[in-house]
Scaffold this active site. Structure first.
Site, PDB file in Angstrom:
ATOM      1  CG  HIS A   1      -1.953  -0.978   1.343  1.00 18.05           C
ATOM      2  ND1 HIS A   1      -2.077  -1.830   2.407  1.00 18.05           N
ATOM      3  CD2 HIS A   1      -2.968  -1.290   0.509  1.00 18.05           C
ATOM      4  CE1 HIS A   1      -3.129  -2.612   2.234  1.00 18.05           C
ATOM      5  NE2 HIS A   1      -3.686  -2.317   1.079  1.00 18.05           N
TER       6      HIS A   1
ATOM      7  CE  LYS B   1     -12.120  -7.569   1.707  1.00 17.92           C
ATOM      8  NZ  LYS B   1     -10.911  -6.847   1.311  1.00 17.92           N
TER       9      LYS B   1
ATOM     10  NE  ARG C   1      -2.776  -6.870  -4.590  1.00 16.05           N
ATOM     11  CZ  ARG C   1      -3.576  -7.079  -3.572  1.00 16.05           C
ATOM     12  NH1 ARG C   1      -3.091  -7.522  -2.433  1.00 16.05           N
ATOM     13  NH2 ARG C   1      -4.864  -6.879  -3.679  1.00 16.05           N
TER      14      ARG C   1
ATOM     15  CB  SER D   1      -4.188  -6.657   4.563  1.00 14.03           C
ATOM     16  OG  SER D   1      -3.887  -5.364   4.099  1.00 14.03           O
TER      17      SER D   1
HETATM   18  P1  ADP Z   1      -9.775  -3.563  -0.802  1.00  8.74           P
HETATM   19  O1  ADP Z   1     -10.493  -4.304   0.280  1.00  8.74           O
HETATM   20  O2  ADP Z   1     -10.524  -2.422  -1.380  1.00  8.74           O
HETATM   21  O3  ADP Z   1      -9.117  -4.423  -1.848  1.00  8.74           O
HETATM   22  P2  ADP Z   1      -7.138  -3.243   0.286  1.00  8.74           P
HETATM   23  O4  ADP Z   1      -6.777  -2.526   1.537  1.00  8.74           O
HETATM   24  O5  ADP Z   1      -6.927  -4.696   0.258  1.00  8.74           O
HETATM   25  O6  ADP Z   1      -8.616  -2.841   0.015  1.00  8.74           O
HETATM   26  O7  ADP Z   1      -6.365  -2.598  -0.935  1.00  8.74           O
HETATM   27  C1  ADP Z   1      -6.443  -1.226  -1.222  1.00  8.74           C
HETATM   28  C2  ADP Z   1      -5.712  -0.960  -2.527  1.00  8.74           C
HETATM   29  O8  ADP Z   1      -4.327  -1.264  -2.399  1.00  8.74           O
HETATM   30  C3  ADP Z   1      -6.206  -1.802  -3.699  1.00  8.74           C
HETATM   31  O9  ADP Z   1      -6.137  -1.013  -4.864  1.00  8.74           O
HETATM   32  C4  ADP Z   1      -5.211  -2.913  -3.782  1.00  8.74           C
HETATM   33  O10 ADP Z   1      -5.103  -3.428  -5.096  1.00  8.74           O
HETATM   34  C5  ADP Z   1      -3.941  -2.177  -3.398  1.00  8.74           C
HETATM   35  N1  ADP Z   1      -2.920  -3.073  -2.866  1.00  8.74           N
HETATM   36  C6  ADP Z   1      -3.003  -3.914  -1.827  1.00  8.74           C
HETATM   37  N2  ADP Z   1      -1.840  -4.591  -1.648  1.00  8.74           N
HETATM   38  C7  ADP Z   1      -1.006  -4.146  -2.620  1.00  8.74           C
HETATM   39  C8  ADP Z   1       0.337  -4.465  -3.019  1.00  8.74           C
HETATM   40  N3  ADP Z   1       1.049  -5.397  -2.389  1.00  8.74           N
HETATM   41  N4  ADP Z   1       0.848  -3.791  -4.060  1.00  8.74           N
HETATM   42  C9  ADP Z   1       0.107  -2.880  -4.715  1.00  8.74           C
HETATM   43  N5  ADP Z   1      -1.137  -2.551  -4.421  1.00  8.74           N
HETATM   44  C10 ADP Z   1      -1.706  -3.171  -3.387  1.00  8.74           C
END
Ligand code: ADP
Length: 160
Positions: free
Chosen positions: A19, A43, A92, A130
């Protein structure tokens, strides 16, 4: 010149180095970047909203463009209410593509003035999420290098 405002929405449960990488790169392009923690996700989170917000604030303190907020309702409406021209999402693996494409086209239907921008992750974070971090930490695996120090400590405290 008017400020270019963008939002980066997500659950951030908790924020990872993946992130952070996306946030840092988007901060090079946009003048104001709202990191928006969506409160209405289906979630069940590990960290409550206030903790997620506090952790993001702590680990993005060095990026002047960042504002950290919680958001409710439809992301695209929230983006419009902030005067944002863009929603930034991280990509990703190919597996993210279909889901993101669906959301982006729906958002465009709802609010055609808000664009979706995708930032490709640094390859070293392409399998980082996460959920994976939580799974590894649950069984006392090493998560240093995957999350900032403050987040590492917060997760370890949860599973101790
Ligand atoms: P959501 O539940 O909306 O997917 P996340 O917190 O999992 O929320 O992710 C928020 C954003 O960060 C999304 O655009 C996701 O693709 C991006 N993201 C999460 N992990 C990574 C990573 N390792 N590299 C790049 N982008 C990421």
């Amino acid at each position: 010149m008017t400020e270019k405002i963008a939002i980066i929405p997500g659950s951030f449960d908790p924020i990872t180095n993946g992130h952070l990488d996306i946030i840092e790169r988007a901060a090079k392009v946009f003048d104001v970047l709202y990191v928006s923690v969506l409160a209405n996700s289906s979630k069940q989170p590990l960290f409550d909203l206030d903790t997620r917000l506090a952790l993001i604030k702590e680990v993005t303190a060095h990026i002047p463009q960042v504002r950290v907020e919680s958001a409710q309702g439809l992301t695209v409406q929230y983006a419009a209410s902030k005067g944002a021209v863009a929603i930034v999402r991280g990509l990703r693996a190919v597996s993210d593509f279909e889901y993101e494409m669906q959301i982006a086209s729906m958002n465009r239907t709802l609010e055609e003035d808000v664009e979706t921008f995708f930032v490709m992750t640094n390859s070293k974070y392409s399998f980082l999420s996460s959920s994976i971090v939580k799974e590894v930490a649950k069984y006392q695996g090493d998560i240093s290098g995957l999350v900032p120090k403050a987040v590492e400590e917060a997760i370890q405290a949860k599973f101790r």
